[in-house]
Design a protein around this motif. Structure first.
Motif, PDB file in Angstrom:
ATOM      1  N   HIS A  78      -9.473   1.096   3.863  1.00  0.00           N
ATOM      2  CA  HIS A  78      -8.826   0.395   2.735  1.00  0.00           C
ATOM      3  C   HIS A  78      -7.597   1.189   2.285  1.00  0.00           C
ATOM      4  O   HIS A  78      -6.519   0.627   2.088  1.00  0.00           O
ATOM      5  CB  HIS A  78      -9.822   0.215   1.588  1.00  0.00           C
ATOM      6  CG  HIS A  78      -9.207  -0.155   0.262  1.00  0.00           C
ATOM      7  ND1 HIS A  78      -8.532  -1.349   0.054  1.00  0.00           N
ATOM      8  CD2 HIS A  78      -9.141   0.531  -0.924  1.00  0.00           C
ATOM      9  CE1 HIS A  78      -8.094  -1.382  -1.210  1.00  0.00           C
ATOM     10  NE2 HIS A  78      -8.438  -0.263  -1.813  1.00  0.00           N
TER      11      HIS A  78
ATOM     12  N   ARG B 132     -14.614  -7.784   1.913  1.00  0.00           N
ATOM     13  CA  ARG B 132     -14.888  -6.688   0.987  1.00  0.00           C
ATOM     14  C   ARG B 132     -15.777  -7.152  -0.168  1.00  0.00           C
ATOM     15  O   ARG B 132     -16.657  -6.427  -0.628  1.00  0.00           O
ATOM     16  CB  ARG B 132     -13.574  -6.112   0.428  1.00  0.00           C
ATOM     17  CG  ARG B 132     -12.733  -5.393   1.474  1.00  0.00           C
ATOM     18  CD  ARG B 132     -11.429  -4.898   0.872  1.00  0.00           C
ATOM     19  NE  ARG B 132     -11.630  -3.809  -0.072  1.00  0.00           N
ATOM     20  CZ  ARG B 132     -10.942  -3.652  -1.199  1.00  0.00           C
ATOM     21  NH1 ARG B 132     -10.005  -4.529  -1.533  1.00  0.00           N
ATOM     22  NH2 ARG B 132     -11.169  -2.637  -1.984  1.00  0.00           N
TER      23      ARG B 132
ATOM     24  N   ASP C 287      -7.898   5.408  -4.786  1.00  0.00           N
ATOM     25  CA  ASP C 287      -9.308   5.157  -5.119  1.00  0.00           C
ATOM     26  C   ASP C 287     -10.155   6.420  -5.191  1.00  0.00           C
ATOM     27  O   ASP C 287     -11.333   6.341  -5.546  1.00  0.00           O
ATOM     28  CB  ASP C 287      -9.936   4.186  -4.103  1.00  0.00           C
ATOM     29  CG  ASP C 287      -9.772   2.725  -4.528  1.00  0.00           C
ATOM     30  OD1 ASP C 287      -9.645   2.473  -5.738  1.00  0.00           O
ATOM     31  OD2 ASP C 287      -9.776   1.856  -3.641  1.00  0.00           O
TER      32      ASP C 287
ATOM     33  N   ASP D 107      -2.681  -2.898  -3.326  1.00  0.00           N
ATOM     34  CA  ASP D 107      -4.138  -2.820  -3.544  1.00  0.00           C
ATOM     35  C   ASP D 107      -4.692  -4.221  -3.797  1.00  0.00           C
ATOM     36  O   ASP D 107      -5.744  -4.597  -3.289  1.00  0.00           O
ATOM     37  CB  ASP D 107      -4.406  -1.905  -4.743  1.00  0.00           C
ATOM     38  CG  ASP D 107      -5.883  -1.579  -4.914  1.00  0.00           C
ATOM     39  OD1 ASP D 107      -6.607  -1.494  -3.901  1.00  0.00           O
ATOM     40  OD2 ASP D 107      -6.315  -1.392  -6.066  1.00  0.00           O
TER      41      ASP D 107
HETATM   42 NI    NI Z   1      -8.243   0.052  -3.934  1.00  0.00          NI
END
Ligand code: NI
Ligand code: ADP
Length: 197
Positions: A25, A128, A55, A116
């Motif tokens: 990701h 996801r 993240d 994102d």
């Molecule tokens: Ni993210």
């Protein structure tokens, strides 16, 4: 390049993460943010580093935010980023999350936030969402209880297209949002078996 060490660090922190916030990701966000920046401008190195790190200090993936913040500060200093650059990177990664409802001040931050969000849309966004729901033991759908994966589309995913910061991000979001809508409609048809009529 200054950021080689950062890939290793992010991989070590996000490896095996099971809710869709894994290392891949971070790499996709880095890639899409770079594509947006090619149209919109901004400092590419700041964008890449912020995308990779965005993240790592999220509550979902890290137990001790204070310790992780110190680790990142040290890493960035070792990578020869200046104090000003480090402040900018933290402004981005602290303000990117949808749940906090903030928008980073810088163009670089706005671009990483768009990237994102683009990863929450489209086929990968769908994958996801169900990975996250599975990890939390939630059903795919339940009309009587919002703790289900499909509800996340209404609660968040369909809102993202109107929250994009940049023109390029908005353009990219259109196609991915269409895929979400198609999936959602077809899912409900199959749920009620009316696709078979
Ligand atoms: Ni993210
Ligand atoms: P942000 O990092 O912008 O705050 P989140 O980490 O909450 O966003 O969400 C990132 C992705 O994780 C979502 O786009 C979705 O795919 C998945 N996700 C997060 N919360 C949920 C949820 N309650 N149900 C299903 N998927 C979720």
């Amino acid at each position: 390049m200054k950021i080689d060490e950062i890939y290793k660090y992010v991989e070590s922190r996000l490896k095996g993460e099971g809710t869709g916030h894994d290392y891949f990701h971070a790499l996709r966000v880095e890639n899409v943010a770079t594509m947006i920046a090619n149209n919109e401008g901004g400092n590419i190195e700041i964008i890449k580093v912020s995308a990779l790190l965005h993240d790592v200090i999220d509550r979902k993936v890290c137990d001790d935010i204070e310790v992780e913040t110190k680790n990142i500060e040290k890493l960035l200093l070792d990578c020869k980023f200046t104090k000003e650059e480090i402040i900018l990177i933290f402004d981005i990664i602290n303000n990117i999350s949808y749940s906090k409802g903030n928008v980073p001040n810088s163009l670089e931050g706005k671009i990483v936030q768009d990237a994102d969000r683009l990863d929450a849309l489209g086929m990968i966004g769908i994958a996801r969402t169900f990975a996250y729901g599975g990890k939390k033991n939630r059903p795919l759908y339940d009309e009587n209880n919002n703790a289900n994966s499909l509800y996340h589309f209404d609660e968040k995913l369909f809102k993202l297209i109107n929250l994009m910061n940049t023109e390029t991000g908005r353009k990219y979001a259109k196609n991915r949002n269409e895929k979400l809508k198609y999936f959602y409609d077809e899912f409900m048809k199959e749920w009620n078996s009316i696709d078979l009529l």
